[in-house]
Design an enzyme around this catalytic site. Structure first.
Site, PDB file in Angstrom:
ATOM      1  N   GLU A  21       0.966  -1.226   0.027  1.00 41.70           N
ATOM      2  CA  GLU A  21      -0.142  -0.015  -0.058  1.00 41.70           C
ATOM      3  C   GLU A  21       0.756   1.147   0.056  1.00 41.70           C
ATOM      4  OE1 GLU A  21      -3.164   0.966  -0.339  1.00 41.70           O
ATOM      5  OE2 GLU A  21      -2.045   3.109   0.067  1.00 41.70           O
TER       6      GLU A  21
ATOM      7  N   CYS B  95     -12.005   4.218   0.753  1.00 41.88           N
ATOM      8  CA  CYS B  95     -13.313   4.386   1.412  1.00 41.88           C
ATOM      9  C   CYS B  95     -12.983   4.642   2.946  1.00 41.88           C
ATOM     10  CB  CYS B  95     -13.838   3.031   1.586  1.00 41.88           C
ATOM     11  SG  CYS B  95     -15.230   2.780   2.688  1.00 41.88           S
TER      12      CYS B  95
ATOM     13  N   CYS C 119     -15.943   7.040   1.615  1.00 39.40           N
ATOM     14  CA  CYS C 119     -17.322   6.754   2.621  1.00 39.40           C
ATOM     15  C   CYS C 119     -17.313   7.169   4.021  1.00 39.40           C
ATOM     16  CB  CYS C 119     -17.542   5.385   2.474  1.00 39.40           C
ATOM     17  SG  CYS C 119     -17.016   4.450   1.156  1.00 39.40           S
TER      18      CYS C 119
ATOM     19  N   LYS D  55     -16.449  11.001   4.841  1.00 40.59           N
ATOM     20  CA  LYS D  55     -17.516  11.758   4.433  1.00 40.59           C
ATOM     21  C   LYS D  55     -18.980  11.296   5.403  1.00 40.59           C
ATOM     22  CE  LYS D  55     -20.435   9.651   1.560  1.00 40.59           C
ATOM     23  NZ  LYS D  55     -20.610   8.992   0.435  1.00 40.59           N
TER      24      LYS D  55
ATOM     25  N   TYR E 255     -22.880  11.906  -7.055  1.00 43.76           N
ATOM     26  CA  TYR E 255     -23.179  11.874  -5.738  1.00 43.76           C
ATOM     27  C   TYR E 255     -22.120  12.575  -4.897  1.00 43.76           C
ATOM     28  CZ  TYR E 255     -19.874   7.923  -4.614  1.00 43.76           C
ATOM     29  OH  TYR E 255     -18.746   7.178  -4.647  1.00 43.76           O
TER      30      TYR E 255
ATOM     31  N   GLU F 253     -23.210  15.472  -2.225  1.00 38.76           N
ATOM     32  CA  GLU F 253     -23.071  15.300  -0.817  1.00 38.76           C
ATOM     33  C   GLU F 253     -22.216  16.239  -0.161  1.00 38.76           C
ATOM     34  OE1 GLU F 253     -23.166  10.315  -0.807  1.00 38.76           O
ATOM     35  OE2 GLU F 253     -21.075  11.224  -0.923  1.00 38.76           O
TER      36      GLU F 253
ATOM     37  N   ARG G 209     -22.359  20.913 -15.589  1.00 44.88           N
ATOM     38  CA  ARG G 209     -22.621  20.867 -17.019  1.00 44.88           C
ATOM     39  C   ARG G 209     -23.908  20.482 -17.732  1.00 44.88           C
ATOM     40  NH1 ARG G 209     -17.601  17.795 -19.828  1.00 44.88           N
ATOM     41  NH2 ARG G 209     -18.577  15.727 -19.187  1.00 44.88           N
TER      42      ARG G 209
ATOM     43  N   ARG H 163     -27.367  12.326 -12.896  1.00 43.39           N
ATOM     44  CA  ARG H 163     -27.401  11.558 -14.005  1.00 43.39           C
ATOM     45  C   ARG H 163     -27.593   9.933 -13.784  1.00 43.39           C
ATOM     46  NH1 ARG H 163     -23.919   9.910 -18.515  1.00 43.39           N
ATOM     47  NH2 ARG H 163     -22.051  10.788 -17.315  1.00 43.39           N
TER      48      ARG H 163
ATOM     49  N   THR I  50     -17.746   0.615  -2.549  1.00 42.88           N
ATOM     50  CA  THR I  50     -17.030  -0.446  -1.565  1.00 42.88           C
ATOM     51  C   THR I  50     -17.675  -1.804  -1.441  1.00 42.88           C
ATOM     52  OG1 THR I  50     -16.201   1.545  -0.421  1.00 42.88           O
ATOM     53  CG2 THR I  50     -16.275  -0.430   1.009  1.00 42.88           C
TER      54      THR I  50
ATOM     55  N   HIS J 175     -46.189   1.081  11.948  1.00 44.53           N
ATOM     56  CA  HIS J 175     -46.680   2.326  11.977  1.00 44.53           C
ATOM     57  C   HIS J 175     -46.284   2.748  13.295  1.00 44.53           C
ATOM     58  CE1 HIS J 175     -49.614   5.508  11.166  1.00 44.53           C
ATOM     59  NE2 HIS J 175     -50.034   5.257  12.407  1.00 44.53           N
TER      60      HIS J 175
ATOM     61  N   GLU K 181     -43.490   2.580   6.014  1.00 49.05           N
ATOM     62  CA  GLU K 181     -44.736   2.011   5.703  1.00 49.05           C
ATOM     63  C   GLU K 181     -45.477   2.311   4.386  1.00 49.05           C
ATOM     64  OE1 GLU K 181     -47.983   2.744   8.389  1.00 49.05           O
ATOM     65  OE2 GLU K 181     -46.922   4.629   8.871  1.00 49.05           O
TER      66      GLU K 181
HETATM   67  C1  LIG Z   1     -15.664  11.123  -1.402  1.00 52.50           C
HETATM   68  C2  LIG Z   1     -15.882   9.602  -1.862  1.00 52.50           C
HETATM   69  C3  LIG Z   1     -17.115   9.076  -1.299  1.00 52.50           C
HETATM   70  C4  LIG Z   1     -17.426   7.800  -1.412  1.00 52.50           C
HETATM   71  N1  LIG Z   1     -18.489   7.464  -0.807  1.00 52.50           N
HETATM   72  C5  LIG Z   1     -18.868   6.016  -0.795  1.00 52.50           C
HETATM   73  C6  LIG Z   1     -19.947   5.541  -0.292  1.00 52.50           C
HETATM   74  O1  LIG Z   1     -20.457   6.327   0.519  1.00 52.50           O
HETATM   75  N2  LIG Z   1     -20.199   4.366  -0.523  1.00 52.50           N
HETATM   76  C7  LIG Z   1     -19.601   3.445  -1.275  1.00 52.50           C
HETATM   77  O2  LIG Z   1     -19.717   2.364  -1.586  1.00 52.50           O
HETATM   78  N3  LIG Z   1     -18.517   3.911  -1.816  1.00 52.50           N
HETATM   79  C8  LIG Z   1     -18.100   5.307  -1.832  1.00 52.50           C
HETATM   80  N4  LIG Z   1     -16.983   5.565  -2.388  1.00 52.50           N
HETATM   81  C9  LIG Z   1     -16.125   4.617  -3.154  1.00 52.50           C
HETATM   82  C10 LIG Z   1     -15.331   3.858  -2.623  1.00 52.50           C
HETATM   83  O3  LIG Z   1     -14.488   4.574  -1.852  1.00 52.50           O
HETATM   84  C11 LIG Z   1     -14.555   3.045  -3.532  1.00 52.50           C
HETATM   85  O4  LIG Z   1     -15.393   2.454  -4.327  1.00 52.50           O
HETATM   86  C12 LIG Z   1     -13.725   1.971  -2.902  1.00 52.50           C
HETATM   87  O5  LIG Z   1     -12.837   2.599  -2.203  1.00 52.50           O
HETATM   88  C13 LIG Z   1     -12.935   1.127  -3.981  1.00 52.50           C
HETATM   89  O6  LIG Z   1     -12.171   0.436  -3.534  1.00 52.50           O
HETATM   90  P1  LIG Z   1     -10.790  -0.367  -3.940  1.00 52.50           P
HETATM   91  O7  LIG Z   1     -10.391  -1.315  -3.094  1.00 52.50           O
HETATM   92  O8  LIG Z   1     -11.262  -0.365  -5.595  1.00 52.50           O
HETATM   93  O9  LIG Z   1      -9.656   0.872  -4.007  1.00 52.50           O
HETATM   94  P2  LIG Z   1      -9.335   1.898  -3.121  1.00 52.50           P
HETATM   95  O10 LIG Z   1      -9.908   1.675  -1.783  1.00 52.50           O
HETATM   96  O11 LIG Z   1      -8.951   3.137  -3.712  1.00 52.50           O
HETATM   97  O12 LIG Z   1      -7.975   1.270  -2.585  1.00 52.50           O
HETATM   98  C14 LIG Z   1      -6.846   1.255  -3.614  1.00 52.50           C
HETATM   99  C15 LIG Z   1      -5.575   1.546  -2.704  1.00 52.50           C
HETATM  100  O13 LIG Z   1      -4.483   1.299  -3.721  1.00 52.50           O
HETATM  101  C16 LIG Z   1      -3.378   2.204  -3.309  1.00 52.50           C
HETATM  102  N5  LIG Z   1      -2.306   1.961  -4.675  1.00 52.50           N
HETATM  103  C17 LIG Z   1      -2.673   2.779  -5.672  1.00 52.50           C
HETATM  104  N6  LIG Z   1      -1.395   2.575  -6.498  1.00 52.50           N
HETATM  105  C18 LIG Z   1      -0.664   1.757  -5.820  1.00 52.50           C
HETATM  106  C19 LIG Z   1       0.635   1.216  -6.045  1.00 52.50           C
HETATM  107  N7  LIG Z   1       1.136   1.084  -7.390  1.00 52.50           N
HETATM  108  N8  LIG Z   1       1.368   0.299  -4.936  1.00 52.50           N
HETATM  109  C20 LIG Z   1       0.688   0.428  -3.683  1.00 52.50           C
HETATM  110  N9  LIG Z   1      -0.552   0.869  -3.457  1.00 52.50           N
HETATM  111  C21 LIG Z   1      -1.059   1.475  -4.446  1.00 52.50           C
HETATM  112  C22 LIG Z   1      -3.943   3.492  -3.003  1.00 52.50           C
HETATM  113  O14 LIG Z   1      -3.247   4.134  -2.395  1.00 52.50           O
HETATM  114  C23 LIG Z   1      -5.249   3.041  -2.379  1.00 52.50           C
HETATM  115  O15 LIG Z   1      -5.159   2.754  -0.843  1.00 52.50           O
HETATM  116  C24 LIG Z   1     -16.567   6.995  -2.231  1.00 52.50           C
HETATM  117  C25 LIG Z   1     -15.373   7.555  -2.814  1.00 52.50           C
HETATM  118  C26 LIG Z   1     -15.308   8.801  -2.573  1.00 52.50           C
HETATM  119  C27 LIG Z   1     -13.781   9.345  -3.184  1.00 52.50           C
END
Ligand SMILES: Cc1cc2nc3c(=O)[nH]c(=O)nc-3n(C[C@H](O)[C@H](O)[C@H](O)COP(=O)(O)OP(=O)(O)OC[C@H]3O[C@@H](n4cnc5c(N)ncnc54)[C@H](O)[C@@H]3O)c2cc1C
Length: 470
Positions: A35, A43, A48, A51, A179, A183, A200, A206, A312, A437, A442
């Site tokens: 990482e 997340c 998430c 936020k 979203y 938010e 835009r 959408r 997530t 209720h 409901e």
């Molecule tokens: C502001 C915001 C609000 C959100 N709210 C929600 C919500 O309410 N509900 C929901 O379900 N989803 C939400 N999401 C989306 C959700 O966060 C993502 O869908 C989810 O985190 C995706 O998980 P992932 O494991 O694919 O990637 P990520 O969680 O993005 O993890 C990827 C990781 O890889 C690491 N990385 C990248 N390249 C490298 C590399 N070369 N070597 C080592 N590490 C690397 C990054 O640092 C990161 O930690 C939100 C996203 C944002 C930006």
């Protein structure tokens, strides 16, 4: 036989990568994970969770205001942004520690650093030029915000920086209609920031049901958010007193901050995908098959980097299914249909299944049920806010195809409704379910009248289009 340092190397310690690593290790695989930033990923660190903490904080404003109608007085309260950010940061640090220790307890070697493929089985982790080999590589690198290339864009921030502002500006432009933009517009506006939501397209949100889009636009506007559609920023200038955004329609808007939430792009650059022969799809995502296998046989990808459904729980499910399939000898597919989703705006949106528009393309006859009403709580609070409930039903089989809710607790309601839709519940099943209720939910089991479209005149249609925005 070739021997490798690890059975599995996971690139990215976010929701999907951590789940995949832990489950694979549970099957006895020797696993390492790199990482580059903070364990927990988007997340936990800047998505998430932080936020939702800001959303909770922002909603106390309504509670203080609403309490007056219930007999409370002296409800004027002061809000201190730095306290919220410090408390939020402490919680995120605690969660990050939990993610790291979950990996270690599962026997996964957790490495801090950026990993890059040099060939199909070899990676270099920086700093330190650590060279590792693995039989299987899982890419779980997520996505990042994209900024529009316009003059002065360097003055704008994204959601990443919004979580760490030292202080709140007096005014803010949030650019985007999805979203995350909505938010953050609600969060800032509730903290007293004069907020413009600039999009835009013709209408925000959408891809969501049209009734939800219209109703949410109306509610945001009532709350004082200036929802401006059909234009975008052409140029940003920084002056003595703040930022000035010149719009493509010729107007200009001043603001203390400008935040862009105009989309996210898969993190595929600089990780050596070309060296390993991994093919990208049209949106720059890693192209994968139904088992998350990329075009190179020993390389898999899950989560946002594959741009399927960027949420997530989906990344977690994909990570789990990958580990079950590849290391647990249990081929498992992820069903990307019927994914419930929410917009944690105030009021919030919850939705699962087909919109009326998409259902019309697939089903010959639809029955639509809609209720738009004032929740009981607001009879005393006096708040001018209306709830929307909508069911989209197949007119032939009576199956409920979509459930769309706008109002308090919409996300909680829709999470449970998603079980019913998954079990292919019919409208008759909803009707036979006893109401609880007095609740707002409901209404979902008491809507009896099919919605009839009003007779449309040319004048009414034009007025409706104009009212879409502004
Ligand atoms: C502001 C915001 C609000 C959100 N709210 C929600 C919500 O309410 N509900 C929901 O379900 N989803 C939400 N999401 C989306 C959700 O966060 C993502 O869908 C989810 O985190 C995706 O998980 P992932 O494991 O694919 O990637 P990520 O969680 O993005 O993890 C990827 C990781 O890889 C690491 N990385 C990248 N390249 C490298 C590399 N070369 N070597 C080592 N590490 C690397 C990054 O640092 C990161 O930690 C939100 C996203 C944002 C930006």
């Amino acid at each position: 036989m070739t021997t490798y340092d690890y059975d599995l190397f996971v690139v990215g310690g976010g929701s999907g990568g951590v789940r995949a690593a832990r489950v694979a290790a549970g099957y006895g695989a020797k696993v390492a994970l790199a990482e580059e930033y903070r364990f927990g990923g988007t997340c936990v660190i800047r998505g998430c969770i932080p936020k939702k903490l800001l959303v909770y904080a922002s909603r106390f404003r309504d509670d203080f205001e609403d309490a007056i109608g219930f007999g409370w007085s002296d409800t004027a309260a002061k809000f201190h942004w730095p306290t919220l950010i410090a408390n939020k940061d402490a919680e995120i640090t605690r969660l990050e520690g939990i993610y790291r220790s979950l990996l270690e307890k599962a026997g996964v070697r957790a490495m801090t650093g950026r990993a890059e493929l040099v060939d199909n089985n070899t990676l270099i982790v920086q700093p330190g030029n650590r060279r590792v080999t693995a039989r299987i590589v899982l890419i779980a690198t997520g996505g990042r915000p994209v900024l529009t290339e316009i003059p002065g864009i360097g003055h704008a921030i994204t959601s990443n920086e919004a979580f760490h502002l030292d202080q709140l500006p007096a005014s803010m432009i949030v650019v985007g209609g999805g979203y995350i933009a909505i938010e953050f517009a609600c969060i800032f506006q509730a903290f007293g920031v004069a907020t413009t939501l600039l999009y835009r397209g013709p209408k925000i949100l959408r891809g969501f049901d049209e009734d939800l889009r219209d109703a949410l636009t109306a509610e945001l506007t009532k709350r004082g958010i200036d929802v401006v559609c059909g234009t975008e920023i052409a140029k940003i200038d920084k002056g003595w007193t703040g930022l000035k955004a010149e719009l493509t329609d010729g107007r200009s808007v001043n603001a203390g901050q400008i935040m862009y939430a105009t989309g996210r792009r898969p993190n595929t650059a600089g990780i050596g995908l070309e060296a390993a022969g991994v093919r990208l799809g049209e949106s720059g995502q890693i192209a994968v098959d139904a088992y998350s296998r990329a075009s190179a046989a020993n390389i898999y990808a899950i989560g946002d980097v594959t741009n399927r459904v960027n949420l997530t729980p989906v990344a977690i499910r994909e990570g789990h299914a990958f580990a079950d399939s590849v290391f647990g000898n249990r081929p498992t597919l992820v069903d990307h249909e019927l994914v419930p989703t929410a917009v944690f705006s105030t009021p919030e949106v919850g939705t699962v299944g087909l919109t009326e528009h998409s259902a019309r393309q697939r089903y010959a006859k639809l029955d639509i049920y809609k209720a738009r009403f004032r929740p009981l709580k607001h009879t005393l609070s006096g708040r001018d806010e209306r709830m929307l409930m909508k069911l989209v039903v197949d007119g032939e089989s009576d199956r409920v195809l979509g459930c769309h809710v706008l109002g308090p607790d919409a996300a909680e309601i829709v999470q449970v409704a998603a079980i019913a839709l998954r079990l292919k519940a019919t409208k008759a099943d909803f009707d036979a379910t006893m109401a609880l209720h007095p609740t707002v939910a409901e209404e979902l089991v008491t809507m009896r009248e099919k919605w009839q479209p009003p007779v449309e005149t040319a004048g009414a249609k034009a007025a409706e289009q104009e009212a879409d925005c502004r």
